[in-house]
Write an enzyme that holds these catalytic residues in place. Sequence first.
Site, PDB file in Angstrom:
ATOM      1  N   GLY A  53       0.706  -1.284  -0.173  1.00 33.65           N
ATOM      2  CA  GLY A  53      -0.050  -0.192  -0.160  1.00 33.65           C
ATOM      3  C   GLY A  53       0.639   1.347  -0.085  1.00 33.65           C
ATOM      4  N   CYS A  54       0.123   2.191  -0.268  1.00 34.94           N
ATOM      5  CA  CYS A  54       0.801   3.609  -0.448  1.00 34.94           C
ATOM      6  C   CYS A  54       1.351   4.085   0.967  1.00 34.94           C
ATOM      7  CB  CYS A  54       0.251   4.785  -1.046  1.00 34.94           C
ATOM      8  SG  CYS A  54      -1.487   4.953  -0.314  1.00 34.94           S
ATOM      9  N   TYR A  55       0.651   4.224   2.077  1.00 32.48           N
ATOM     10  CA  TYR A  55       0.913   4.668   2.911  1.00 32.48           C
ATOM     11  C   TYR A  55       2.132   3.593   3.720  1.00 32.48           C
ATOM     12  CZ  TYR A  55      -2.998   7.799   3.744  1.00 32.48           C
ATOM     13  OH  TYR A  55      -3.605   8.739   3.650  1.00 32.48           O
TER      14      TYR A  55
END
Lengths: 344, 344, 344, 344
Positions: free
Chosen positions: A148-150
């Site tokens: 995921g991005c985070y």
Amino acid sequence: MVRVGILGATGYTGVELIRILSNHEDVQIKYLSSQNFNGKKFEDVYPSLKGFCKVELQELNIDDIVENCDVVFTALPSGYAMNIAEKLCNCGVKLIDLGADFRFDDFKTYKKWYETDKDDYGSVSRVYGLPEIHRQEIKNAMVVGNPGCYPTSVILGLAPALKGEIIENHIIIDSKSGVSGAGHSPKLGNMYAECNESIKPYNVAKHRHIPEIEQELSNLNCEDTKVIFTPHLTPMTRGILSTMYCKLKKDISIESLHEIYSEFYKDEYFVKVLDIGEYPSTKSVYGSNFCHIGLEIDKRTGTLIVMSSIDNLVKGASGQAVQNMNIMFGIDEDKGLKMVPVFP
Amino acid sequence: MVRVGILGATGYTGVELIRILSNHEDVQIKYLSSQNFNGKKFEDVYPSLKGFCKVELQELNIDDIVENCDVVFTALPSGYAMNIAEKLCNCGVKLIDLGADFRFDDFKTYKKWYETDKDDYGSVSRVYGLPEIHRQEIKNAMVVGNPGCYPTSVILGLAPALKGEIIENHIIIDSKSGVSGAGHSPKLGNMYAECNESIKPYNVAKHRHIPEIEQELSNLNCEDTKVIFTPHLTPMTRGILSTMYCKLKKDISIESLHEIYSEFYKDEYFVKVLDIGEYPSTKSVYGSNFCHIGLEIDKRTGTLIVMSSIDNLVKGASGQAVQNMNIMFGIDEDKGLKMVPVFP
Amino acid sequence: MVRVGILGATGYTGVELIRILSNHEDVQIKYLSSQNFNGKKFEDVYPSLKGFCKVELQELNIDDIVENCDVVFTALPSGYAMNIAEKLCNCGVKLIDLGADFRFDDFKTYKKWYETDKDDYGSVSRVYGLPEIHRQEIKNAMVVGNPGCYPTSVILGLAPALKGEIIENHIIIDSKSGVSGAGHSPKLGNMYAECNESIKPYNVAKHRHIPEIEQELSNLNCEDTKVIFTPHLTPMTRGILSTMYCKLKKDISIESLHEIYSEFYKDEYFVKVLDIGEYPSTKSVYGSNFCHIGLEIDKRTGTLIVMSSIDNLVKGASGQAVQNMNIMFGIDEDKGLKMVPVFP
Amino acid sequence: MVRVGILGATGYTGVELIRILSNHEDVQIKYLSSQNFNGKKFEDVYPSLKGFCKVELQELNIDDIVENCDVVFTALPSGYAMNIAEKLCNCGVKLIDLGADFRFDDFKTYKKWYETDKDDYGSVSRVYGLPEIHRQEIKNAMVVGNPGCYPTSVILGLAPALKGEIIENHIIIDSKSGVSGAGHSPKLGNMYAECNESIKPYNVAKHRHIPEIEQELSNLNCEDTKVIFTPHLTPMTRGILSTMYCKLKKDISIESLHEIYSEFYKDEYFVKVLDIGEYPSTKSVYGSNFCHIGLEIDKRTGTLIVMSSIDNLVKGASGQAVQNMNIMFGIDEDKGLKMVPVFP
């Protein structure tokens, strides 16, 4: 020439994949699926791609994929990639999933945070696709769960400190994301008039990226590690900045810390440890696959503050997916990914 | 390998040149001058370039330039490039000026709109560097006056209609520019809090790009052509959109018009004539060297409306300068310039 | 105490009406209808109104309206206001429609540009609610068609020049609007990631505000007046800037022109003619009911350039509607409308 | 009628004071000083104030102030207000300083974090002007140190939890501010092209608002309280959002916590405790004097997360200053401050 398919090609991670692959010399885009734009040429959906991608969007057909692709990127709603992974693997087609289906070492974690009828990954063996941490496993993987991005911004920011046993296993993460992270489907909360001049927390202490972050931090730390995680919707299109607060286990100088980080990432093209006193911004990595990391120690309170920035659609999604593809196919890891950040 | 120098390298057009040239395989950046950041490495001034440009910024020294460069890009205040052009030419160094010094066929026009003591270009022979119109002359030029950002969007948008004798020689141009067009020096009017949520006209009917536009339109038209020109500061970083209103000389269908435009630009990689009913946006060319052109006819009033969009720092400045360099050195014209627009 | 109802209260013009009326001492909000938020308190739909409006949203019920309201503001899809106008009038309830239903002197114009089964306004007599032009008629009106946002900026900008017979009857209008003008319903084109860093024309030469503009300009001019009208979606939340290009009938100095404008608006609280050399911005009227007008003459081409700015949700919609209400009920025209623009 | 002077009137807090005071019925603006715009009328410096403030800007003259003003707001560089306070007090003129000169209970703290030759406040007695905490002392004060923008958002957010002895005395504060907080003077870092699409931490763990925050939190807590404080420059003009992470002393339900907060602020007009599950945004308080507070408990880690939002120029500066003035002069505390937030 690697033959590529993208399923769910018209979302923002899809168009970003095509932007990147358009300048990748070892790749041919052979297959694009889309639910909504079926029958159209890709460049007619996204005028920014005009002249770059004349491939026609199709309904998802597994036989066509197997026949035409060596690797498939999936940008589909939760659970879809899992349904087709086994078939693809059996036919020798590699899979890089930009969703969460293959991110978890323990299927129970997936089942707890996402909805599924399934109880295991079946015969599929998967890898968490963060190259700077799992490069060796990715090389031989058939199925990669793209982070995921985070989590990408967080894990890269904390890995050297956790590996170095410098910080406690209880970490506060305050992340700020651009609106493109919320996807391509029109929702009230993502409209211009609602977002501009507004920063706002959401999913506080319950965002689905928490288990993914904790899994990887715990692996690095070799102990159970917990995070308090607050994401914020920020009035910008792209970018994630994560500010992380860690209790120091022992007194350490900023110079030693900087040395540890620099050493950890010395062979990594895509991770830049900034000079002491320099802090990252989302703008300085805009449109690129880089992660910038800044460090500060608050001596008054014994706290390490790590700040990391990425472009959520590149290193936080499609760029990292291409990086994984390069590794899986023995291509130079930075191939197609040398985009210089667009500044200003 | 073309050896490149950039004078005034730390302005926005300078950093954009370096962004582009960093991915240009036939070029080596050898010399960078800067008044304010003298002695620093370039990548330390612009963190977005971290890892891409370790060249040290120097004070401008003409002998060093001559020794180290085959071509020089100048991004200097008005008049400076003119002072060094003769010397450079005599030493065989080519010059691409991103300022206005060499944009005018008639020196008197320059003298009227800009301040100068000089009365002519001396021994220097120069070319207006809009490749789509002046490619042949650029090939052999020693000195190129790189077009202004507004004129690029305007001239490309109007050329087919003027060449085709479709419109009258009296044209209204309403242009909207991002704030980066105002440059890198801090001024009240360019601050975030002043610009955000604000669109505002400036220099109405007296912008210095008027004579440059009229020169080129008159050349295309073979008659004296006048423009009413209003630039607007728009709350965005990059991009120019020009909306142009032209009186039609005769009744013409949108299909015929579209055909004329498509034919005119059929061999041009960087100019895209959009489909009928499609209009350009600045976002769809963000970070790229493309120009998008949309067309509409208002039958009720016999008016042709041409809309064109470019990235002011790329096709409107540094990208076009590299395109000119490629032409001048016999390199493929799109080399280093295949950046796909960053969307969203 | 005027008892007020708002139908379609949860759109952007609705929330803006409530923002304004919350500080209006002569008004009580008695009735709010909403299709989607039925049953909720208004302040729970819009947290910005927390503490200001506890009225519960209801389904539209004509008897309740008649019983509780002296005036109704309608912010409904095209055609709805027309359906209830007769009944309301007969019961003595005044109607201010923020849609287009009552903007046209000639019903045929409405029928041509909007969809309707009807062939006339029935027994309803209506007025075009631009107070600076139609104040006398508004005083006694039962039904007011509140002007569109673009037309307000355009008509105020051109009225003195048209009345003064200074310009030709063929006018080019280039307008730029913030995204809130596109309404509250989620659509792809209004999302943050699509709009930010993007300016884009839309509905070129076919926007439905054209007939409304031409009606009023022709009335002012006493001759058939045509406009070429191009609206642009601009990356900002609020604000409209209209740049208008008019052929001068005769030579006139900027000083005389400025004098004519100043004289025309000398008693108007909400219209400010800027000093010679000053141009309007959307920011300088943000959140207020003011219209700023700037003037320039391009002597080279005999062109008058008028620039006007308003806040599209205030003077372009809800503020003007309240101004109309004040006039209709004999309240001071600026009551509740003295909001100072929010700058920066 | 309170006669008001503003010293340093042309900065952003100055123009905001004038915006607010223009609609304050008990106040007359009598005196405005400015270093740069000397001799101009205020409304000619800020077109948004056109028609609202014709007062001429003067050089700072203490005798004129004493003669014409009952209260003076100072928005001057550090140290200036201190130089004139004694004289003003002696002449009966009250002083509300928007700078840091009078914020500290212990002069040594001021001396440590700011530069000064002085060693004490002299004969001046001052109060920290956060009305919700220090209302009684403000009533009788001659000199008020108006709180910083960050401290306002932080102290209001934490006061109930600290007073209630719910949390530990070691708090992590992650704040996000709009660019107007950086002031009106042009600096590279505040330019549109540098800020847009960029969020960036600055002054990490060393911002001058730290001692002010710690002073007030320690007072509330009755024990020495330390904060880790990271401010971020956020791409928006106005607004501060502070996200605060506190270790819970004991298990407590979100309902009980919400009850404590609601009770604490039940008589406060300007502080709104949001419903459980609701989070604040900067947009929902835009242009108003409100503070919105949201609460969340992360049970997994025993952490209280408090989120608070204000408009940095209103409740974070000029609005709060007017609130203080109202209290000092026995005027209704919300007079002139009932501005409804501008949304969208």
